[in-house]
Write an enzyme that holds these catalytic residues in place. Structure first.
Site, short mmCIF file in Angstrom:
data_model
loop_
_atom_site.label_atom_id
_atom_site.label_comp_id
_atom_site.label_asym_id
_atom_site.label_seq_id
_atom_site.Cartn_x
_atom_site.Cartn_y
_atom_site.Cartn_z
CB ALA A 158 -0.99 -0.09 1.22
NE ARG A 180 -1.12 -4.34 9.11
CZ ARG A 180 -1.80 -4.79 8.14
NH1 ARG A 180 -1.48 -4.32 6.76
NH2 ARG A 180 -2.56 -5.84 8.13
CG HIS A 231 -3.83 -9.20 -1.26
ND1 HIS A 231 -3.17 -8.49 -0.57
CD2 HIS A 231 -3.42 -10.70 -1.36
CE1 HIS A 231 -2.35 -9.31 0.30
NE2 HIS A 231 -2.55 -10.40 -0.23
CB CYS A 268 -28.30 -6.79 -7.79
SG CYS A 268 -28.19 -7.72 -5.99
CB CYS A 315 -28.82 -13.15 -13.72
SG CYS A 315 -27.26 -13.47 -12.32
CB THR A 336 4.75 -4.07 2.01
OG1 THR A 336 4.19 -5.13 2.65
CG2 THR A 336 6.15 -4.38 1.55
CG ASN A 352 8.04 0.30 4.52
OD1 ASN A 352 7.33 0.08 3.40
ND2 ASN A 352 7.65 0.02 5.62
#
Ligand code: CNA
Length: 239
Positions: free
Chosen positions: A23, A35, A120, A148, A151, A189, A212
């Site tokens: 992310a 986080r 993911h 929805c 169908c 990450t 990071n």
């Protein structure tokens, strides 16, 4: 030589780079991560986000799931960051073999990356649970409440929810890329979500670079640790 210069030299020398990200690659595109201090997990909801985006919750309380999902997980206006763009340029230059991402925002492809493994899934793909008709992200945003299909079936985002397994083909492709990589860059990450984070253990080389902003459980395993913003580091790469 400082860590950034060492990193730049390794990038220049390698034609077999693999990137594994999360992310934090997209925070500079305006999409909050989970986080960080201002990430989704530190905001207040009636249920913790990891509960809402679990398979059980999706089945039991789809109305709340879709409200949260549409408000907090879809960013149709987001544009690729410097990091997305530089990764795409490295691939085009024949230096980068692939991107393995935990993100679901489609921004690597939007930047021009071609070999992207989305561990993911993606918010851009959605399928009717009954007839399997495909729906794009606009269809989900435009439908009120629980989306929805014509169908009558419920439309499910092609996103791996907590409690759901990862796609085998994706895992195998990711392992193959990582095992054969010369320079392996891991960035943006927290490396706290499994089994994705465990894929790093398949790397066999001696150039694991971890970029990071905050500490991760893998910091001591990195050959080079850069505790800084990805955009700042990647903007130094000249292709
Ligand atoms: P995370 O656990 O939220 O960790 C993000 C990490 O990135 C943190 O350690 C931050 O310190 C770091 N970080 C944030 N911004 C930067 C930056 N600019 N430069 C360097 N580091 C930075 O997210 P993970 O990806 O590790 O967790 C996996 C989850 C988050 C996956 O299942 C994703 O689907 C999910 N997620 C995806 C998105 C998206 O698609 N953009 C957004 C939010 C969450």
């Amino acid at each position: 030589m400082n860590n950034i210069n060492q990193f730049l030299q390794w990038v220049e020398e390698s034609d077999n780079i693999v990137f594994f990200g999360g992310a934090g690659v997209s925070t500079e595109s305006g999409i909050p991560d989970f986080r960080s201090a201002d990430g989704l997990y530190n905001q207040k909801y009636d249920y913790p986000p990891e509960t809402i985006i679990s398979h059980t919750f999706y089945m039991q309380k789809p109305d709340i799931f879709f409200k949260f999902y549409k408000e907090k997980m879809i960013y149709p206006e987001a544009e690729p960051s410097t990091t997305h763009k530089v990764l795409a340029a490295l691939e085009k230059a024949g230096k980068l073999k692939g991107v393995i991402t935990q993100n679901i925002d489609g921004l690597h492809q939007k930047a021009g990356s071609r070999n992207v493994i989305e561990l993911h899934g993606s918010v851009l793909r959605n399928y009717c649970e009954k007839c399997h008709k495909f729906y794009d992200v606009n269809a989900i945003m435009e439908k009120q409440g629980i989306p929805c299909c014509d169908c009558g079936g419920r439309i499910k985002p092609d996103v791996v929810l907590y409690e759901e397994g990862l796609d085998d083909t994706n895992i195998r492709s990711a392992i193959s890329l990582i095992k054969n990589a010369d320079l392996f860059i891991v960035g943006g990450t927290s490396l706290g979500v499994y089994p994705a984070a465990g894929l790093i253990d398949y790397y066999r080389g001696d150039k694991l670079v971890l970029i990071n902003k905050s500490p991760t459980p893998y910091d001591s395993k990195a050959d080079l640790l850069i505790s800084d913003a990805l955009g700042k580091v990647f903007s130094e790469i000249k292709i």
